[in-house]
Each structure stands twice: as C-alpha cells, then as structure tokens.
Design a protein around this motif. Structure first.
Motif, short mmCIF file in Angstrom:
data_model
loop_
_atom_site.label_atom_id
_atom_site.label_comp_id
_atom_site.label_asym_id
_atom_site.label_seq_id
_atom_site.Cartn_x
_atom_site.Cartn_y
_atom_site.Cartn_z
N ILE A 347 18.76 19.00 -19.21
CA ILE A 347 19.55 19.53 -18.11
C ILE A 347 20.82 18.69 -18.00
CG2 ILE A 347 19.64 19.87 -15.60
CD1 ILE A 347 16.58 20.24 -15.69
N LYS A 348 21.95 19.38 -17.93
CA LYS A 348 23.23 18.68 -17.78
C LYS A 348 23.69 18.82 -16.33
CE LYS A 348 24.43 19.77 -22.57
NZ LYS A 348 25.38 20.49 -23.46
N PHE A 349 24.60 17.92 -15.94
CA PHE A 349 25.09 17.95 -14.56
C PHE A 349 26.61 17.88 -14.56
CE2 PHE A 349 26.20 15.91 -10.47
CZ PHE A 349 25.56 16.79 -9.61
N SER A 350 27.22 18.84 -13.87
CA SER A 350 28.68 18.86 -13.76
C SER A 350 29.10 18.03 -12.54
CB SER A 350 29.19 20.29 -13.61
OG SER A 350 30.55 20.30 -13.20
N THR A 351 29.78 16.92 -12.80
CA THR A 351 30.28 16.12 -11.67
C THR A 351 31.40 16.86 -10.94
OG1 THR A 351 31.75 14.97 -13.21
CG2 THR A 351 29.66 13.91 -12.70
N GLU A 352 32.13 17.72 -11.65
CA GLU A 352 33.19 18.49 -11.02
C GLU A 352 32.63 19.48 -10.00
OE1 GLU A 352 36.76 21.70 -12.13
OE2 GLU A 352 35.51 20.86 -13.73
N TYR A 353 31.58 20.19 -10.39
CA TYR A 353 31.02 21.23 -9.53
C TYR A 353 29.82 20.75 -8.72
CZ TYR A 353 33.81 24.21 -12.61
OH TYR A 353 34.83 24.77 -13.33
N GLN A 354 29.26 19.59 -9.08
CA GLN A 354 28.03 19.08 -8.46
C GLN A 354 26.92 20.14 -8.56
OE1 GLN A 354 27.45 15.83 -6.98
NE2 GLN A 354 29.28 15.47 -8.23
N GLN A 355 26.73 20.64 -9.78
CA GLN A 355 25.71 21.64 -10.08
C GLN A 355 25.10 21.34 -11.45
OE1 GLN A 355 25.80 25.54 -8.08
NE2 GLN A 355 25.17 23.65 -7.12
N SER A 356 23.83 21.69 -11.60
CA SER A 356 23.14 21.49 -12.87
C SER A 356 23.19 22.76 -13.72
CB SER A 356 21.68 21.09 -12.62
OG SER A 356 21.61 19.74 -12.21
N PHE A 357 23.10 22.57 -15.04
CA PHE A 357 23.12 23.72 -15.96
C PHE A 357 22.48 23.32 -17.28
CE2 PHE A 357 26.85 21.25 -16.87
CZ PHE A 357 27.12 21.40 -18.22
N ILE A 369 22.02 31.11 -20.49
CA ILE A 369 22.74 30.05 -19.78
C ILE A 369 22.26 30.04 -18.34
CG2 ILE A 369 24.98 29.19 -19.00
CD1 ILE A 369 26.24 30.53 -21.44
N VAL A 370 21.86 28.87 -17.87
CA VAL A 370 21.31 28.73 -16.51
C VAL A 370 22.16 27.74 -15.71
CG1 VAL A 370 19.30 28.03 -15.15
CG2 VAL A 370 18.98 29.22 -17.35
N TRP A 371 22.57 28.15 -14.52
CA TRP A 371 23.21 27.26 -13.54
C TRP A 371 22.35 27.31 -12.27
CZ3 TRP A 371 27.73 24.24 -13.58
CH2 TRP A 371 28.52 24.35 -14.72
N PHE A 372 22.18 26.15 -11.64
CA PHE A 372 21.35 26.14 -10.43
C PHE A 372 21.68 24.95 -9.54
CE2 PHE A 372 19.18 23.61 -13.57
CZ PHE A 372 18.49 22.62 -12.88
#
Length: 419
Positions: A347-357, A369-372
């Motif tokens: 699982i990766k984490f976007s620091t820009e969006y503060q969301q995991s994907f 592709i999963v974002w949550f």
C-alpha cells in the motif's frame, strides 16, 4: 495510542515485540481477521508508552501520536531533542475538542441494527436514518425505521429523518425541479415531513437533495427556509447534506447557494468526498487540500458552528483496460486492505492527498487501481475540524468497516449529546 506503518519484513510478532504490546490487542483494535500484514498498511498501536526505535525523532513520534514534541518533552522531562533507542516515552492524553457528530445509517436486520447503534452510539450526537424518498406529488416513501429510531434514542443518539430525491436508479433532478417549482407540492411535502417527524419520533430532518440545478438555486434555499419555519416552533432540527464546493463557478454545483442554505438551516453536513468516484478516472476520494479549500470557502457563507464535515468510510476499486476505466465499485476500508493482502501488493501513501492507494492484477490478469481513506487520512480531517473550530464531523456511512475509526475519533473529540 499511536500510528505505525508496516514495513517490509514486519510481522505482528515483531511489531508487538518492538512496542511491548500484545499481538492480540493490536489485532483486535485494527480489526484484523488474521495475523497477516502488508507493507504500507497503517495500524493503531494501543499503548500510551512509546519505545524509541532506530531512526526515530521527536518529530516523527509527535506526528504518529498527534501530540506535540513540546508536550512529549515536558511530560518526559526531556531537555534536548536527542533520543536513545529503547527509551520509553509516556504519551499523555491529547486535549479533546467538543463536537456534534452525525453519521448515516440504513435500517437493517434487528441484529445488525443493534450492533451498529450500540457500538457507535458513544461517538454520535445524531444518526441520519436513510432514507425517505420524495414522490412527485409531495408524498414520501415508506421505511421500516421504528426499531432503529427507538434504538438510537435508547442509546441517547438523536435520530434525523433523511429525505432524498432518490429514485430506483438515481438522484432525480427532474423530481426536485417539479417539487420546487410547484408551491402546492412544496407545501404538501413540508407538511408531510412535519407529520413524519411527529409520528415517528424523530428529533429533526436531514435533507439530501442531490443534482439540484442552477435554475432551482434560490428555490432550493427558499424551500429549506420554509421547512425550518414550519419545524422550528415545534423544536425540530432542520439540517441538510450538501456537496463540497471550493468556488461558485463549477457548473454542476451552481444549484447550491451556501449563503442561502446557511441562512435557512440549523447546520449543514458537507459531503467532503467523491472528488474521484465510480464514474471518474482513478484518484483520491477525499484529497486533503481540496477539503481544506472547501472549509475555507464555506466559512465565507456559513458560521463555524453550522458546519459538520463529512468523512468517507470507503474507497473505490477501478477495473482498468490500459488507461481506460471499465467499471468501478465502492469498497470499505477493511475490504481495501484485505485486497492488498490477498494480492500481496504494498500500500502506498500520497503525502500530497493524504490518501492511500495501490494497484494489482486479478486472477484474469485484469489491472485494478484502488484509492481509499485510511487512519492517517482520517486523522488529518479530524485535525481540520479542530483547526477551524467547526460544529463537528460525521461519516457516510456506518456499516462500512473502518475498525480504527472509533479509537481515532475518541483521541480527538468529546461528543456533545442532544438527548
């Protein structure tokens, strides 16, 4: 408590050993069905003692525990920023912010109703009971809601009747147009809502009319004003669920006049999610910068104590063919994490969006592709409620599994009760 992000090679055993917390308590708090983990997964560690690890800093510990570096130093009699591996730091309770909380719940079986209400009542002021649908003649659909209304009141959660413009296929713009443009139908609907609250024992109403057009902008605000005028003398609450806005130029949001709506209702639940959804390309469901812009925009038109910030308890799973979306489905937080485990992808984490994907290929070789939302993303939104001193927060919807949400909310909030 603090957040730990799983690293490659970690196991529940190794994490429990690091922080001297039992595997079972970590598993229970995080709703884990097995002892399996996946890199990038975030976990709540249920302990007020933090054992310093290699490469830790006061900054990283403060970030993980939502307690300032200064407070950690003060409570642990630390005078410098240097830490020793193995050092035990006490994490004091975080001062909480008092809020009202509203989340939506759909009546179900007696057992499920009991489970959802009993396990979430202490963190809610209101339950939005979903949903009564308006008809084109101003009448309302039926709903088997009496058991859950009584259950909510038993646990001191105020039930709000959620009124929507849903049909069997969509939120109907046509249905709302007809009602708003007919004084007779509008007045009949208002009277039917009043009678519903009185007969069923609700404490108020939550209007969720979606896809309101620009042509009905003033009519919609006027409808809400008339509704409150009818309900307020009897002590009923008038609230509304509205889409998130960051400007007044987005064409499909012009039907929502935040100023007019704010002047008409007691409070507004802002649906701060679905920036990306099932009909869009993959992307963050609730990007933090857009949510903060929404709050800032809202405060130009509404009082702070009128704004309830809505959180997502879900994400989306997009099935792809190259760069083209074939279809997408909504999934709970737990299901998203379980998918990453099943296909053994980090699982990766976007620091820009503060969301995991993350992405994976299924048994047929199809790319997904999963974002949550996750613990870190949810925590950032709770911080925004406190930062801007809003009325509170809430979620769509209870029943979508997000095991850590309960403990996280308790870390930040004290819940105000209305009944």
């Amino acid at each position: 408590m603090f957040i730990y992000v799983v690293k490659s090679g970690d196991s529940l055993f190794s994490i429990s050993l690091k922080y001297q917390v039992s595997q079972e308590s970590i598993r229970m708090v995080n709703g884990l069905q097995t002892f399996q983990l996946v890199p990038g997964q975030d976990l709540i560690i249920p302990s007020n003692i933090y054992i310093v690890q290699p490469n830790d800093s006061l900054y990283s510990i403060a970030k993980a525990s939502f307690i300032s570096s200064r407070t950690i130093k003060l409570y642990n009699n630390i005078t410098s920023n240097s830490l020793q591996v193995g050092m035990q730091l006490y994490l004091p309770p975080r001062p909480t912010y008092t809020v009202e909380a509203l989340s939506y719940i759909t009546p179900s079986t007696p057992n499920k109703n009991q489970f959802l209400v009993q396990n979430s009542a202490d963190l809610h002021t209101y339950f939005g009971i979903f949903n009564y649908q308006i008809r084109d003649d101003g009448s309302l659909s039926s709903l088997d809601d009496q058991p859950i209304v009584q259950l909510a009141k038993h646990y001191r959660v105020a039930p709000l009747a959620v009124i929507t413009n849903l049909t069997s296929t969509e939120f109907s713009k046509t249905l709302t147009q007809k009602m708003l443009n007919s004084p007779i139908i509008k007045d009949k609907l208002i009277e039917n809502i009043y009678n519903l609250l009185k007969q069923k024992g609700y404490v108020g109403v939550n209007i969720d009319f979606e896809r309101v057009g620009e042509e009905e902008r003033d009519l919609y605000s006027g409808f809400l004003y008339s509704l409150k005028k009818r309900l307020k003398p009897e002590g009923y609450i008038t609230s509304v669920a509205i889409p998130a806005k960051t400007n007044d130029t987005t064409p499909w949001l012009l039907g929502y006049d935040y100023g007019g709506i704010g002047a008409a209702v007691d409070f507004a639940f802002i649906m701060a999610y679905d920036w990306h959804e099932a009909s869009s390309p993959p992307g963050p469901v609730a990007p933090i910068k857009e949510i903060e812009k929404t709050i800032q925009y809202s405060l130009n038109y509404m009082k702070r104590n009128q704004i309830v910030l809505g959180f997502a308890r879900y994400g989306y799973n997009w099935t792809m063919s190259g760069d083209k979306v074939l279809h997408a489905v909504g999934i709970s937080i737990s299901k998203a994490v379980n998918l990453a485990m099943k296909y053994q992808v980090p699982i990766k984490f976007s620091t820009e969006y503060q969301q995991s994907f993350f992405s994976y290929r299924d048994e047929k070789g199809q790319k997904h592709i999963v974002w949550f939302e996750d613990i870190r993303g949810k925590a950032k939104k709770l911080e925004l409620v406190e930062k801007y001193k809003l009325r509170g927060g809430g979620a769509w919807q209870l029943g979508l599994e997000f095991p850590q949400s309960h403990l996280l909310a308790k870390k930040f909030f004290t819940i105000k009760k209305r009944i």
